[in-house]
Motif scaffolding. Sequence first.
Motif, short mmCIF file in Angstrom:
data_model
loop_
_atom_site.label_atom_id
_atom_site.label_comp_id
_atom_site.label_asym_id
_atom_site.label_seq_id
_atom_site.Cartn_x
_atom_site.Cartn_y
_atom_site.Cartn_z
N ASN A 98 0.82 -1.21 0.00
CA ASN A 98 0.00 0.00 0.00
C ASN A 98 0.86 1.26 0.00
O ASN A 98 0.46 2.28 -0.54
CB ASN A 98 -0.93 0.02 1.21
N GLY A 99 2.04 1.16 0.63
CA GLY A 99 2.87 2.35 0.70
C GLY A 99 4.11 2.24 -0.15
O GLY A 99 5.13 2.87 0.13
N ILE A 100 4.05 1.42 -1.20
CA ILE A 100 5.25 1.13 -2.00
C ILE A 100 5.82 2.40 -2.61
O ILE A 100 7.03 2.56 -2.74
CB ILE A 100 4.93 0.08 -3.11
N LYS A 101 4.93 3.35 -2.92
CA LYS A 101 5.40 4.58 -3.55
C LYS A 101 6.30 5.35 -2.59
O LYS A 101 7.37 5.85 -2.97
CB LYS A 101 4.18 5.44 -3.93
N VAL A 102 5.88 5.42 -1.34
CA VAL A 102 6.67 6.13 -0.33
C VAL A 102 8.01 5.44 -0.12
O VAL A 102 9.06 6.09 -0.04
CB VAL A 102 5.88 6.19 0.99
N LEU A 103 7.99 4.11 -0.06
CA LEU A 103 9.24 3.37 0.11
C LEU A 103 10.20 3.71 -1.01
O LEU A 103 11.40 3.89 -0.80
CB LEU A 103 8.99 1.86 0.11
N LYS A 104 9.68 3.79 -2.22
CA LYS A 104 10.54 4.10 -3.36
C LYS A 104 11.08 5.52 -3.25
O LYS A 104 12.26 5.77 -3.49
CB LYS A 104 9.78 3.91 -4.67
N LEU A 105 10.18 6.47 -2.88
CA LEU A 105 10.61 7.87 -2.80
C LEU A 105 11.71 8.06 -1.74
O LEU A 105 12.63 8.84 -1.91
CB LEU A 105 9.42 8.77 -2.47
#
Length: 1489
Positions: free
Chosen positions: A497-504
């Motif tokens: 669900n928070g993969i985008k944040v992990l990437k950023l």
Amino acid sequence: MERLCGPKLPFWVANQTLHTDSPDLPECFQLSVLSWLPCVYLWLACPPYLFYLQRNNKGYIMMSILNRVKTVFGLVLWIVCWTDLFGTFHELQQGDSKPPIYFVTPLVVGMTMLLALFLIQFERLRGVQSSGILFIFWFLSVLCAIVPFRSKILQRKNTSEISDKLRFTTFYFYFSLIVAELILTCFNEKPPLFSNIDTDPNPCPQSTAGFLSTMTFWWFTSMAIKGYKNPLEAKDLWSLNKRDSSEVVVPKLLREWEVEQAKIVFFMWRQPVSLISVKRVSIEVEVLLSKQKDPKKPSFLRSLIKAFGPYFLIGSAFKLLQDLITFVNPQLLKLLISFTKQKGAPTWWGYALAFLMFFAAFLQTLILHQHFQYCFVTGMRLRTSIIGAIYRKSLIITNAAKRTSTVGEIVNLMSVDAQRFMDLTTFLNMLWSAPLQIILALYFLWQNLGPSVLAGVAVMILLIPLNAAIAVRTRAYQVEQMQYKDARIKLMNEILNGIKVLKLYAWESSFKEKVLEIRQKELNVLRKTAYLGALSTMAWTSAPFLVALTTFAVYVTVDKNNILDAEKAFVSLSLFNILRFPLNMLPQVISSIVQASVSLKRIQDFLSHDELDPESVDRTNTATDSSVTVVNGKFTWAKQDPPALHNINLMVPQGSLLAVVGHVGCGKSSLVSALLGEMEKMEGDISIQGSVAYVPQQAWIQNATLRDNILFGKAYNEHKYRCCLDACALTQDLEVLPGGDLTEIGEKGINLSGGQRQRVSLARALYNEADVYLLDDPLSAVDAHVAKHIFDQVIGPEGALQGKTRILVTHGISFLPQVDNIVVMVEGRVSEMGSYQELLKQNGAFAEFLRNYSLEDIIEEDEISIISGDLENPKSRSVRKRLCSERKHAESDSEKKLPKVEKLIQAETAETGRVKSKVFWEYAKAVGPLLSLFICFLYGCQSAASIGANVWLSQWTNDAAQNVTQENVSMRVGVYAALGMAQGLLVMVSSFTLAMGNIGAARKLHYALLDNKFHTPQSFFDTTPIGRVINRFSKDIYVIDEALPSTVLMFLGTFFSSLSTMIVIVASTPIFAVVIAPLAFIYIFVQRFYVATSRQLKRLESVSRSPIYSHFSETVTGSSVIRAYCRHDAFVLMSDMKVDENQKSYYPGIVSNRWLGVRIEFIGNCIVLFAALFAVIGKDKLNPGLVGLSVSYALLVTMSLNWMVRMTSDLESNIVAVERVKEYSETKTEAPWEVEDKKPSPDWPSEGNVEFSDYSVRYREGLELVLKNLTVSVKGGEKIGIVGRTGAGKSSMTLCLFRLLEAAGGEITIDGVKISEIGLHDLRSKLTIIPQEPVLFSGSLRMNLDPFERYSDGEVWKALELSHLNKFVSNQPAKLELECSEGGENLSVGQRQLVCLARALLRKTRILILDEATAAIDLETDDLIQSTIRTQFEDCTVFTIAHRLNTIMDYTRVLVLDKGQIAEFDTPTNLLFRRGIFYGMAKDAGLAQ
């Protein structure tokens, strides 16, 4: 017999029958036993059968040619028999007196033929299409007539003249007629008149199948062929038999349950009556007395037994027969071995024994599968009826009862508990059958070996606690493993669900470690389970061997005279093998029963809950002119609770609008519930005239199309429907939804905003034209101007509902002047009532309420119009904004749909058809190719040891023949023991090695999947539903962890045991090799058909199962709405349809197993037949030991063959998981995280200059460009504001800096380094972003700020202080270790945003990107963040995506984007001066004049 046959015709002559090479039976025997046998059978079977036909009438069958021919033949048969009789009388007159048997037999047979004639006709009238009773009768008649047929021919050969021409002729007439009848009975009659076969589009062929077809399940073949040609679909399934459908089964159970409940009521009612008559006891005492005596509960078990017991008992009768026949074969084996010992015995004995063995085994197969069929169908009916009963109950239970059982619990009752009953029915007969089998086996063993058997039994009994202990430990491990699995899935869910944040933030590796840590614990538990599994496998395989060993050893050593010969050894072995099954089943059955009894109690408690009283609201009262009346009402939610509403008196005149106001929790909604009859009425009366429509406070939306939600079962009327939509302001919303009003709404209305849901709920009420409208605060979820629109168009004096009676609960003060009457509620009482003006004059609670609220209300409305140029209030605006931005990602609507649709279809096709051998190879590679070979080798050795032990046993038994027993005994026992022990050890080692290999494979496959998912580009997660990815991590990994290893274990076991059987038989009788090829061909042929069909049926069954539960949980949450609209019956019907739909695919699934069983066991029986036949043929060359060996192995093979097909099918369905995991482990990855030779210097970027040169980007291949040829140059330390309308590409600019989107052209350089050349982590760790939506992960606050633990506590506290969180955190007892729940639910949205700020302050890089939070934040927090950024990031380059322009008015420059291109780029003052786009936006926000 002498009296019947006379002295000349002896009944039995041993030399003529047994001890000759061409045997023949004496005439007396033929005339008596053989003639009477079929007759006795028919007369015995008739009464119960007639009783059954009397009860079950299927309709009337027209006279057909077939029926006429059968009847004529029956008549002729009767005439033939009586011709015999009259012939005898004639001879008597001639003076040639015959013995009495010549009178009795033709008379008996003639009468029986008349009975058969009557049956043929009676069955036709009762609609029986094919008669089993008559088939068996004709079959027995033919069987018994074969002997006289042969002996008459033999007599004719021996004598020149036929002595008795009349009887000779009549007999051959008789014979040809019964053969004809037998053949005719195999054909079916037409279906009865008016049966539903004619009306049903796809009837189940079972109802029209003949007796033979039913016994062998031949009618299923058409489905097997269809499923083999191409994968089955839902439309290929047969309709459910009427007798198994919900409409028949559920009422049957409910009737019995009502009887049970009535009994209890009667029982309770009988007792107090006597008390009252003795003494006028006050009600109190009476209640006390009935309390003391524990109230009897209605027994659900009894009603189940009454409803489904009789049908189940038929299955039990079959089981009893089967148990008895099981013991025939060991006895025949005994005879066969003794036959091979006797040199002079006539060969026909051997053939007879071989065929008898085959026949017994075949009969056992047919009977066993009939038993299973009955049990499974009973199980299926149980499940249908339990689900139906629970569903019906859940619609009418009181609110008090709802508190005790949550929706989840009730769904569990339906899924888990109903399933347990279903599983139990298949085993239930083992409860009496297992002890019976054990007793019989021990009895025969005792006959064979005497008391030595007890030693073997002792070993068996000792093994039981061992197995039990293993089972207990295994269960404990399973629980532990489930906990780890849940933790891992929860974490994965958050990560995805928070993969985008992990990437950023470049945090992937930290989270990967966390997952692998949990996974390691999980695998450790799996390994422990594997140790236990290996032990129990060893116990299970060695048990029969150990038992045999101890028994034989004791037998030989106890007494010198005991000689172990082939008969004793192999008959005992086959009996031990029979024993093995019941002994292992008993513990399982008992634990199943314990579980089912728990389930039974839970279901019974649920079904005994109180129900709502349908009479509490009087709907018939027409005396008064007011349409809603409440007199002295006192209501409570549950009988034991204090009343929620007291002395309520209401009169609502016909057609008026009544507003109910009051503070939170004063009983406004309770009042509405009371009017609906949802509350317990303690005293008083309610009456409502006419129908009711109800809009609940929390809108209830079904998982159906938007249109269906509004129509709610009413007919569609275009004009009326459009008016409803307009009035409820839904027309513009339809334009946003992808499919207009035919858009499928997800569960709980997931894809609608709160305001939309509420408006749909209102539209439903408006469309269902009722007389009284109960509106429970429908305006709270929508924005001010929409609320005004709805009030004017629908509810108000000018609205669509004028002239109807409306009761409106509301918080909106602005509408009150327009209503007819107002009721003010205070703490569950009506404090004031009257019109707006009257209440103001009274200056009571209402006037005060107005003074408190009106000021705020006015301010609030103004504020909304200032802040948003958008329609909706801030909350739903963010939702709306999100929806828009999601659509922007996908560009145009049509484009979005196409790739999505394609994707869905691809995901499904991966699961039909055969599994590629490549997948098996992939799995073998994951286990390790060498290890795989080694495992197969170990299994081979284990089989070899087992064969060795049995060959040794056969050698040992041959000692008996050569009389060299005594000196060899210890050697024989020793070697036998050694071979057996070796087998046990090998079993253990092989199953353990296998488990290790499987765990290794599971680790590798999971690691590959996890690693790939962390490296997958963001675009994958945008196009793939998270559920699908999570499914790979949960369901598929579970299969690889647990289901696959056990399947592989069983498969290898059964495969090698079948193989060793073949080897043994071929070794002892080489000619058997000839038969192997055709049998193997049939086997593979049948298996192919079965696997293809059953795999697809399983899939269809699991697909059709979830709608039952989702529909159910939906219904429970919306039960009050369903009741208000009186749609109770329609919903019950819908649920029944869903259950039937599911059973439609389950039923062929059961039958497919039976179909397979009969065919595979037939092959097994053929193997028995040929093994025995060839043993008889090669009798002179074979010693009895080898015969025993090969036949006892053959008797075992049926079981292994059957299991092997099942395991092949399970293996194929489970290996699919490997395929699915592989598919997601090999998706395209993003650029590498670190590129060694291009690593930037540690202090890069030192200045913070950012340059875009001719930069373009698109979201995914095949979509249009989002940014077109941007060229921007930003100096270090500048503050840039980025503005533009929605969809102009603002967010895309930030994503490009982080390379979440890769360039389609041009490039970005930061301080002279091209970002496209360096590793992703190197880039992302040097930039900082404060994202729009704050994402937190479950774990400590410390971990959320600094997952890699790079900073000291002091630095972390400093960051918290600057982000204004230190006060909050230091007040928490856990300080930095404060646990954040999933998604940071335990912090407010503002606090979460501040945590994101603290993250940024900790990293403190030269470039900061601020994606301004739109509406999630209060203005105060926003100011805090802005001021912190101005002070702390003074010397950094800051990019801000602004939604509120006032935050960027003091920035260095502002970049205005429009449709992906730069429209304006200058200082804010210059831009305002220019009067361009920016000026327009500022003017809207009230920042420019």
